[in-house]
Write a protein that holds these residues in place. Sequence first.
Motif, PDB file in Angstrom:
ATOM      1  N   ILE A 130       0.683  -1.098  -0.061  1.00  0.00           N
ATOM      2  CA  ILE A 130       0.290  -0.223  -0.014  1.00  0.00           C
ATOM      3  C   ILE A 130       0.825   1.315  -0.029  1.00  0.00           C
ATOM      4  N   ALA A 131       0.497   2.217  -0.543  1.00  0.00           N
ATOM      5  CA  ALA A 131       1.042   3.697  -0.681  1.00  0.00           C
ATOM      6  C   ALA A 131       0.219   4.706  -1.058  1.00  0.00           C
ATOM      7  N   GLY A 132       0.003   5.513  -0.417  1.00  0.00           N
ATOM      8  CA  GLY A 132      -1.333   6.646  -0.651  1.00  0.00           C
ATOM      9  C   GLY A 132      -0.820   7.961   0.418  1.00  0.00           C
ATOM     10  N   PHE A 133      -1.675   8.710   0.184  1.00  0.00           N
ATOM     11  CA  PHE A 133      -1.930   9.831   1.261  1.00  0.00           C
ATOM     12  C   PHE A 133      -2.703   9.590   2.120  1.00  0.00           C
ATOM     13  N   ASN A 134      -2.306   9.353   3.408  1.00  0.00           N
ATOM     14  CA  ASN A 134      -2.753   9.197   4.664  1.00  0.00           C
ATOM     15  C   ASN A 134      -3.710  10.281   4.953  1.00  0.00           C
ATOM     16  N   VAL A 172       2.168  11.174   3.316  1.00  0.00           N
ATOM     17  CA  VAL A 172       2.485   9.928   2.588  1.00  0.00           C
ATOM     18  C   VAL A 172       2.759   8.977   3.404  1.00  0.00           C
ATOM     19  N   GLY A 173       2.119   7.679   3.192  1.00  0.00           N
ATOM     20  CA  GLY A 173       2.655   6.598   3.897  1.00  0.00           C
ATOM     21  C   GLY A 173       2.654   5.312   3.092  1.00  0.00           C
ATOM     22  N   TYR A 174       3.335   4.231   3.673  1.00  0.00           N
ATOM     23  CA  TYR A 174       3.619   3.057   2.632  1.00  0.00           C
ATOM     24  C   TYR A 174       4.060   2.067   3.433  1.00  0.00           C
TER      25      TYR A 174
END
Length: 183
Positions: A80-84, A95-97
Amino acid sequence: MFVQVVDKEIYLKLVDQNDAARLFELTDRSRKYLRAWLPWLDDINSVHDTRRYITESRTSFTQHKSMNTAVVYKEKVVGIAGFNDFDWSNRSGSVGYWLDQHYTGKGIMMRSVRALVHYGFTELKLNRIEIRAAVENYRSRSIPERLGFVMEGRIREAEWLYDHFVDHIVYGMLAREWKMPSA
């Protein structure tokens, strides 16, 4: 549906219920590995828990609060990668991943985060993107460092990880500083 092509091997897509079994499988088999740095592992004990996470993620996306994407590598979801979260009044995002341990060391997350940051600045028109990582999580910290993010500081005891606090390093990038690094 959101889909962002990263390169010939990788694309990002909004998480959906079709990903639930695979995401739970990745979480479960990488549980010990991920537990060192992620505080939510004890809350994900079944595919049902993963489905709830996906439902919450989709709702948050429709409300423009966050954007969680599945990282798809060679047609398999691997993390998963995205804007928290987004702070639209200040045009910023965080951003978190995370990545299944069996897919580390291939540059998958580096390429994914680079594309996500580029999307954030060019399409979402963010002014600032932040990435936080635990001080001793050198693998995670290497991503913003290699992307040219500025180390802005250390937050003491920023996160509770099961039985102890960890400090975070905060990295930031401004839109005017962003230059899409080459692969």
